[in-house]
Design a protein around this motif. Structure first.
Motif, PDB file in Angstrom:
ATOM      1  N   ALA A 134       0.827  -1.208   0.000  1.00  0.00           N
ATOM      2  CA  ALA A 134       0.000   0.000   0.000  1.00  0.00           C
ATOM      3  C   ALA A 134       0.861   1.258   0.000  1.00  0.00           C
ATOM      4  O   ALA A 134       0.602   2.204  -0.750  1.00  0.00           O
ATOM      5  N   LEU A 135       1.891   1.290   0.833  1.00  0.00           N
ATOM      6  CA  LEU A 135       2.749   2.467   0.907  1.00  0.00           C
ATOM      7  C   LEU A 135       3.471   2.723  -0.414  1.00  0.00           C
ATOM      8  O   LEU A 135       3.702   3.874  -0.802  1.00  0.00           O
ATOM      9  N   ALA A 136       3.830   1.648  -1.109  1.00  0.00           N
ATOM     10  CA  ALA A 136       4.525   1.772  -2.387  1.00  0.00           C
ATOM     11  C   ALA A 136       3.569   1.980  -3.555  1.00  0.00           C
ATOM     12  O   ALA A 136       4.015   2.166  -4.695  1.00  0.00           O
ATOM     13  N   GLY A 137       2.266   1.966  -3.304  1.00  0.00           N
ATOM     14  CA  GLY A 137       1.292   2.155  -4.371  1.00  0.00           C
ATOM     15  C   GLY A 137       1.174   0.968  -5.295  1.00  0.00           C
ATOM     16  O   GLY A 137       0.836   1.119  -6.483  1.00  0.00           O
ATOM     17  N   LEU A 138       1.424  -0.233  -4.794  1.00  0.00           N
ATOM     18  CA  LEU A 138       1.421  -1.432  -5.620  1.00  0.00           C
ATOM     19  C   LEU A 138       0.088  -2.170  -5.605  1.00  0.00           C
ATOM     20  O   LEU A 138      -0.060  -3.189  -6.283  1.00  0.00           O
ATOM     21  N   VAL A 139      -0.864  -1.711  -4.825  1.00  0.00           N
ATOM     22  CA  VAL A 139      -2.233  -2.226  -4.860  1.00  0.00           C
ATOM     23  C   VAL A 139      -3.145  -1.058  -5.224  1.00  0.00           C
ATOM     24  O   VAL A 139      -2.758   0.106  -5.097  1.00  0.00           O
ATOM     25  N   PRO A 140      -4.366  -1.346  -5.710  1.00  0.00           N
ATOM     26  CA  PRO A 140      -5.238  -0.260  -6.165  1.00  0.00           C
ATOM     27  C   PRO A 140      -5.455   0.820  -5.121  1.00  0.00           C
ATOM     28  O   PRO A 140      -5.596   0.544  -3.929  1.00  0.00           O
ATOM     29  N   GLN A 141      -5.494   2.048  -5.597  1.00  0.00           N
ATOM     30  CA  GLN A 141      -5.663   3.209  -4.728  1.00  0.00           C
ATOM     31  C   GLN A 141      -7.082   3.288  -4.183  1.00  0.00           C
ATOM     32  O   GLN A 141      -8.039   2.979  -4.898  1.00  0.00           O
ATOM     33  N   PRO A 142      -7.252   3.676  -2.922  1.00  0.00           N
ATOM     34  CA  PRO A 142      -8.604   3.879  -2.391  1.00  0.00           C
ATOM     35  C   PRO A 142      -9.343   4.947  -3.204  1.00  0.00           C
ATOM     36  O   PRO A 142      -8.739   5.891  -3.700  1.00  0.00           O
ATOM     37  N   GLY A 143     -10.640   4.763  -3.342  1.00  0.00           N
ATOM     38  CA  GLY A 143     -11.441   5.769  -4.028  1.00  0.00           C
ATOM     39  C   GLY A 143     -12.236   5.181  -5.169  1.00  0.00           C
ATOM     40  O   GLY A 143     -12.124   3.994  -5.495  1.00  0.00           O
ATOM     41  N   PRO A 144     -13.057   6.018  -5.819  1.00  0.00           N
ATOM     42  CA  PRO A 144     -13.916   5.561  -6.918  1.00  0.00           C
ATOM     43  C   PRO A 144     -13.107   4.998  -8.076  1.00  0.00           C
ATOM     44  O   PRO A 144     -11.990   5.424  -8.350  1.00  0.00           O
ATOM     45  N   GLY A 145     -13.679   4.014  -8.752  1.00  0.00           N
ATOM     46  CA  GLY A 145     -13.068   3.479  -9.947  1.00  0.00           C
ATOM     47  C   GLY A 145     -12.066   2.370  -9.713  1.00  0.00           C
ATOM     48  O   GLY A 145     -11.479   1.860 -10.666  1.00  0.00           O
ATOM     49  N   ALA A 146     -11.849   1.985  -8.482  1.00  0.00           N
ATOM     50  CA  ALA A 146     -10.894   0.923  -8.190  1.00  0.00           C
ATOM     51  C   ALA A 146     -11.524  -0.061  -7.220  1.00  0.00           C
ATOM     52  O   ALA A 146     -12.524   0.247  -6.563  1.00  0.00           O
ATOM     53  N   ARG A 147     -10.956  -1.234  -7.139  1.00  0.00           N
ATOM     54  CA  ARG A 147     -11.421  -2.208  -6.159  1.00  0.00           C
ATOM     55  C   ARG A 147     -11.187  -1.647  -4.761  1.00  0.00           C
ATOM     56  O   ARG A 147     -10.082  -1.206  -4.438  1.00  0.00           O
ATOM     57  N   ASP A 148     -12.222  -1.650  -3.968  1.00  0.00           N
ATOM     58  CA  ASP A 148     -12.117  -1.134  -2.601  1.00  0.00           C
ATOM     59  C   ASP A 148     -11.470  -2.201  -1.730  1.00  0.00           C
ATOM     60  O   ASP A 148     -12.075  -3.231  -1.439  1.00  0.00           O
ATOM     61  N   LEU A 149     -10.255  -1.935  -1.289  1.00  0.00           N
ATOM     62  CA  LEU A 149      -9.528  -2.892  -0.467  1.00  0.00           C
ATOM     63  C   LEU A 149      -9.658  -2.617   1.027  1.00  0.00           C
ATOM     64  O   LEU A 149      -9.038  -3.315   1.831  1.00  0.00           O
ATOM     65  N   LEU A 150     -10.467  -1.632   1.396  1.00  0.00           N
ATOM     66  CA  LEU A 150     -10.612  -1.333   2.809  1.00  0.00           C
ATOM     67  C   LEU A 150     -11.178  -2.525   3.590  1.00  0.00           C
ATOM     68  O   LEU A 150     -10.688  -2.822   4.695  1.00  0.00           O
ATOM     69  N   PRO A 151     -12.182  -3.260   3.071  1.00  0.00           N
ATOM     70  CA  PRO A 151     -12.630  -4.447   3.811  1.00  0.00           C
ATOM     71  C   PRO A 151     -11.520  -5.480   3.997  1.00  0.00           C
ATOM     72  O   PRO A 151     -11.432  -6.115   5.058  1.00  0.00           O
ATOM     73  N   LEU A 152     -10.655  -5.640   2.999  1.00  0.00           N
ATOM     74  CA  LEU A 152      -9.550  -6.580   3.122  1.00  0.00           C
ATOM     75  C   LEU A 152      -8.538  -6.091   4.157  1.00  0.00           C
ATOM     76  O   LEU A 152      -8.089  -6.866   5.017  1.00  0.00           O
ATOM     77  N   ALA A 153      -8.187  -4.811   4.099  1.00  0.00           N
ATOM     78  CA  ALA A 153      -7.243  -4.259   5.078  1.00  0.00           C
ATOM     79  C   ALA A 153      -7.805  -4.354   6.487  1.00  0.00           C
ATOM     80  O   ALA A 153      -7.072  -4.649   7.447  1.00  0.00           O
ATOM     81  N   THR A 154      -9.107  -4.122   6.624  1.00  0.00           N
ATOM     82  CA  THR A 154      -9.754  -4.229   7.935  1.00  0.00           C
ATOM     83  C   THR A 154      -9.722  -5.667   8.438  1.00  0.00           C
ATOM     84  O   THR A 154      -9.497  -5.928   9.628  1.00  0.00           O
ATOM     85  N   LEU A 155      -9.930  -6.619   7.533  1.00  0.00           N
ATOM     86  CA  LEU A 155      -9.899  -8.031   7.906  1.00  0.00           C
ATOM     87  C   LEU A 155      -8.489  -8.454   8.330  1.00  0.00           C
ATOM     88  O   LEU A 155      -8.323  -9.190   9.310  1.00  0.00           O
ATOM     89  N   ILE A 156      -7.476  -8.001   7.606  1.00  0.00           N
ATOM     90  CA  ILE A 156      -6.092  -8.302   7.982  1.00  0.00           C
ATOM     91  C   ILE A 156      -5.823  -7.780   9.388  1.00  0.00           C
ATOM     92  O   ILE A 156      -5.204  -8.455  10.216  1.00  0.00           O
ATOM     93  N   ASN A 157      -6.311  -6.584   9.665  1.00  0.00           N
ATOM     94  CA  ASN A 157      -6.125  -5.990  10.988  1.00  0.00           C
ATOM     95  C   ASN A 157      -6.817  -6.822  12.066  1.00  0.00           C
ATOM     96  O   ASN A 157      -6.234  -7.119  13.114  1.00  0.00           O
ATOM     97  N   GLN A 158      -8.046  -7.228  11.814  1.00  0.00           N
ATOM     98  CA  GLN A 158      -8.781  -8.014  12.806  1.00  0.00           C
ATOM     99  C   GLN A 158      -8.119  -9.371  13.030  1.00  0.00           C
ATOM    100  O   GLN A 158      -7.991  -9.832  14.169  1.00  0.00           O
ATOM    101  N   ALA A 159      -7.689 -10.017  11.938  1.00  0.00           N
ATOM    102  CA  ALA A 159      -7.055 -11.326  12.061  1.00  0.00           C
ATOM    103  C   ALA A 159      -5.744 -11.235  12.828  1.00  0.00           C
ATOM    104  O   ALA A 159      -5.360 -12.176  13.528  1.00  0.00           O
ATOM    105  N   ASP A 160      -5.070 -10.103  12.724  1.00  0.00           N
ATOM    106  CA  ASP A 160      -3.791  -9.924  13.407  1.00  0.00           C
ATOM    107  C   ASP A 160      -3.977  -9.568  14.877  1.00  0.00           C
ATOM    108  O   ASP A 160      -3.244 -10.046  15.732  1.00  0.00           O
ATOM    109  N   LEU A 161      -4.982  -8.735  15.176  1.00  0.00           N
ATOM    110  CA  LEU A 161      -5.137  -8.211  16.530  1.00  0.00           C
ATOM    111  C   LEU A 161      -6.216  -8.917  17.348  1.00  0.00           C
ATOM    112  O   LEU A 161      -6.061  -9.067  18.557  1.00  0.00           O
TER     113      LEU A 161
END
Length: 292
Positions: free
Chosen positions: A92-119
């Protein structure tokens, strides 16, 4: 998607705190660069161990708050395992996955899931989550090695899984493998150290199963990695059993020196290979620290 950069994409694996500090000083962004109770961070604060344990996981914060922040200078320094949290954050920091916002796959649910699975993995059934198969497949693809190559591979897996053509057949297979993991976790060898603490020897990761079915405090030993992980069911349990600060109160007492982590989870020193007897000694020490 390639980073728009003035510098090449680089990941350096630091084996000591001093090495991590030097690389950070040279401009490499530290991601989960913790050594015991010491963490190396820059202005992005990409860690959630030790003094930064109050923060959310790095994957969620990197994607939601700092996507592309290192796109023009994608140099990173890491240590430990190339897990989902750290490698997704780098992508995400390197911009290698789709950017948040309209027109792209929304990865916020995935990032949220990674966070929950980790914590907070208690009660989390990834197979029932919309993005669960993606995280499950990443876990199967990731390398168990602790080196730069494992991190490069992890970032590349996220590029593939978050791209326009993720491998559907592999995603389906990941769900079937998850069912097998749960079965294997239930068959792990369990030593009940006390009413609250159990030592579990297992080739698979099964804290979600063990918290629910074995004990609220789990000391897990993985022989192949020669490492020990200790976890509490949740923050409330950690504070009830060990006082404010939870497991952070105990980690300095465990041997060999250099255990690190946060209130609900900790691990043996990154540079030490432990045996089952040492794992058992840690479990017994933790049991003695339970508040009456």
């Amino acid at each position: 998607m390639k980073p728009i950069s003035e510098r090449p994409f680089e990941i350096h694996f630091a084996r000591t705190l001093g090495e991590a500090r030097v690389l950070s000083g040279l401009g490499h962004c530290p991601v989960e660069c913790s050594f015991g109770e010491h963490s190396v961070v820059d202005e992005l604060r990409m860690d959630h161990h030790g003094e930064w344990s109050r923060l959310e996981g790095v994957a969620l914060r990197a994607y939601r708050d700092h996507w592309g922040a290192r796109r023009s200078d994608p140099r990173f320094v890491v240590t430990g395992a190339a897990d989902a949290d750290a490698t997704f954050a780098i992508a995400a920091l390197a911009g290698l996955v789709p950017q948040p916002g309209p027109g792209a796959r929304d990865l916020l649910p995935l990032a949220t899931l990674i966070n929950q699975a980790d914590l907070s993995p208690i009660g989390l059934r990834l197979a029932e989550h919309a993005e669960g198969s993606t995280l499950l497949l990443f876990r199967q693809l990731r390398s168990a090695g602790q080196d730069a190559l494992s991190f490069y591979a992890g970032v590349e897996h996220w590029r593939m899984l978050c791209g326009p053509n993720p491998p559907r057949s592999l995603l389906l297979a990941a769900g079937a493998d998850e069912a097998r993991r749960i079965t294997a976790a239930r068959a792990a060898n369990v030593e009940r150290v006390s009413d609250e603490v159990a030592l579990v020897s297992s080739p698979v990761w099964g804290f979600d199963v063990w918290y629910a079915e074995v004990r609220p405090v789990i000391v897990a030993y993985v022989a192949e990695a020669a490492r020990v992980t200790v976890g509490c069911r949740d923050a409330a349990t950690a504070e009830r059993l060990f006082g404010p600060g939870g497991l952070k109160n105990l980690l300095p007492l465990l041997q060999p020196p250099g255990w690190g982590g946060r209130e609900t989870v900790g691990g043996s020193p990154r540079d030490a290979r432990l045996g089952l007897d040492e794992a058992r000694a840690a479990a017994e020490q933790i049991a003695r620290c339970v508040r009456g």
